[in-house]
Enzyme design. Structure first.
Site, mmCIF file in Angstrom:
data_model
loop_
_atom_site.group_PDB
_atom_site.id
_atom_site.type_symbol
_atom_site.label_atom_id
_atom_site.label_comp_id
_atom_site.label_asym_id
_atom_site.label_seq_id
_atom_site.Cartn_x
_atom_site.Cartn_y
_atom_site.Cartn_z
ATOM 1 N N MET A 1 0.864 -1.189 0.000
ATOM 2 C CA MET A 1 0.000 0.000 0.000
ATOM 3 C C MET A 1 0.894 1.230 0.000
ATOM 4 O O MET A 1 1.683 1.429 0.932
ATOM 5 C CB MET A 1 -0.909 0.004 1.237
ATOM 6 N N CYS B 1 -3.314 -1.254 -9.134
ATOM 7 C CA CYS B 1 -3.566 0.045 -8.508
ATOM 8 C C CYS B 1 -4.628 0.811 -9.290
ATOM 9 O O CYS B 1 -4.455 1.060 -10.486
ATOM 10 C CB CYS B 1 -2.287 0.879 -8.434
ATOM 11 N N LYS C 1 0.382 -8.754 -9.363
ATOM 12 C CA LYS C 1 -0.824 -8.378 -8.607
ATOM 13 C C LYS C 1 -1.725 -7.602 -9.554
ATOM 14 O O LYS C 1 -1.286 -6.618 -10.164
ATOM 15 C CB LYS C 1 -0.468 -7.531 -7.382
#
Length: 341
Positions: A23, A106, A148
């Site tokens: 994060m 993101c 990811k």
């Protein structure tokens, strides 16, 4: 919980199946170290830029400082240029990265506006070129590459088709692990996570698949593992101000018992230790300012915490901030206040 075969990320075997999500602005080195100490089996660093012009910036240099970090050291890269990402992967590997994670998850506008992050999911041929390029750069170095990503760009991709196609592209390119956030980019962090899509991806590939999104308790972690068949869970926002969630989840998955949250005294010791590491990492001026959000998160739900934070925001030195926090938590302990989660 049913036992699994050992899960590996290339040569690395995580100590458990409860991972800390990257994060930006949160999972700096002090916070990652804390998460690992409190039970996270694996932790990924903050997203770092692939553009070489940014490598010398203080922010990027700080993000690439892995001194004293528990192995394996995982660095997440963002970008849209295959050659530049490959170059960045080699640069990071030379500076201690043992795993390279590629960010296609993101949803932030400033990331998507430069066609990075989840914006890449609109161009699957570019996705394939990026993955192949980074794997080709890392394989000779013995550095595994992971991905990811999200289930798609918008609602049109919510049938799971896009997520499965990207998963197969990734496996074919040599990606060693997938982490899937069960939402499209358009969803941001709203609406329910699509666990069925994660289950589809798990059935479609043989590499490890990690489930991410809305995992905020030990029981939810178990439900998500059961619903998806995933190899592990990755926890992000639920760990803000509650890094002991990794220990709670890992214990519940192993023993079926939900451990109690820390006492106020334990919270005080943990938070002051975190602040010491945080101040040493950032220095006095930046340290006191960047610590505020962590303190706010830790004190959520604690009686008097909100009022304390309003006053704490006016403190401009590290020693004063830590002393005020210690005094507040001693008073909370004397009053019999409890940590709720």
């Amino acid at each position: 919980m049913q036992a699994h075969d050992a899960m590996r990320i290339g040569p690395y075997e995580p100590v458990n199946r409860v991972f800390a999500a990257p994060m930006a602005g949160v999972t700096d080195r002090p916070f990652r170290r804390l998460c690992r100490q409190l039970g996270a089996g694996y932790a990924v660093g903050e997203m770092a830029a692939s553009n070489p012009r940014l490598w010398a910036s203080e922010k990027t240099m700080r993000r690439l400082n892995h001194d004293g970090e528990v192995a394996p050291v995982a660095v997440q890269l963002a970008g849209a240029d295959p050659r530049m990402l490959a170059q960045a992967a080699r640069h990071n590997a030379a500076r201690g990265a043992q795993i390279i994670d590629i960010n296609m998850g993101c949803p932030a506008k400033k990331v998507c506006s430069v066609a990075s992050g989840s914006a890449l999911l609109r161009d699957e041929s570019l996705v394939a070129r990026i993955l192949e390029s980074v794997v080709e750069a890392c394989e000779p170095l013995g550095v595994p590459v992971t991905l990811k990503y999200r289930t798609g760009w918008d609602a049109a991709g919510r049938d799971g088709g896009a997520a499965v196609r990207v998963a197969r592209l990734a496996q074919d390119a040599g990606i060693r692990m997938l982490t899937l956030h069960g939402r499209t980019r358009a969803c941001g962090f709203h609406g329910p996570a699509e666990y069925e899509t994660i289950a589809q991806v798990k059935r479609a590939v043989s590499i490890p698949v990690v489930a991410n999104g809305d995992i905020d308790s030990p029981r939810k972690a178990l439900l998500v593992l059961q619903a998806t068949g995933a190899d592990a869970v990755m926890i992000g926002r639920a760990a803000q101000g509650r890094p002991w969630i990794f220990r709670q989840v890992a214990h519940f998955l192993a023993h079926g018992e939900e451990p109690a949250p820390p006492t106020i005294r334990e919270l005080r010791e943990l938070l002051l230790s975190h602040l010491d590491d945080h101040y040493a990492f950032y220095g006095a001026g930046l340290g006191v300012r960047t610590a505020r959000k962590h303190i706010h998160w830790y004190l959520r739900g604690i009686a008097g915490g909100e009022m304390f934070c309003e006053a704490m925001n006016r403190i401009e030195d590290c020693a004063g901030q830590a002393a005020a926090l210690a005094d507040f938590l001693r008073g909370a302990e004397d009053a019999g206040v409890r940590v709720l989660h």
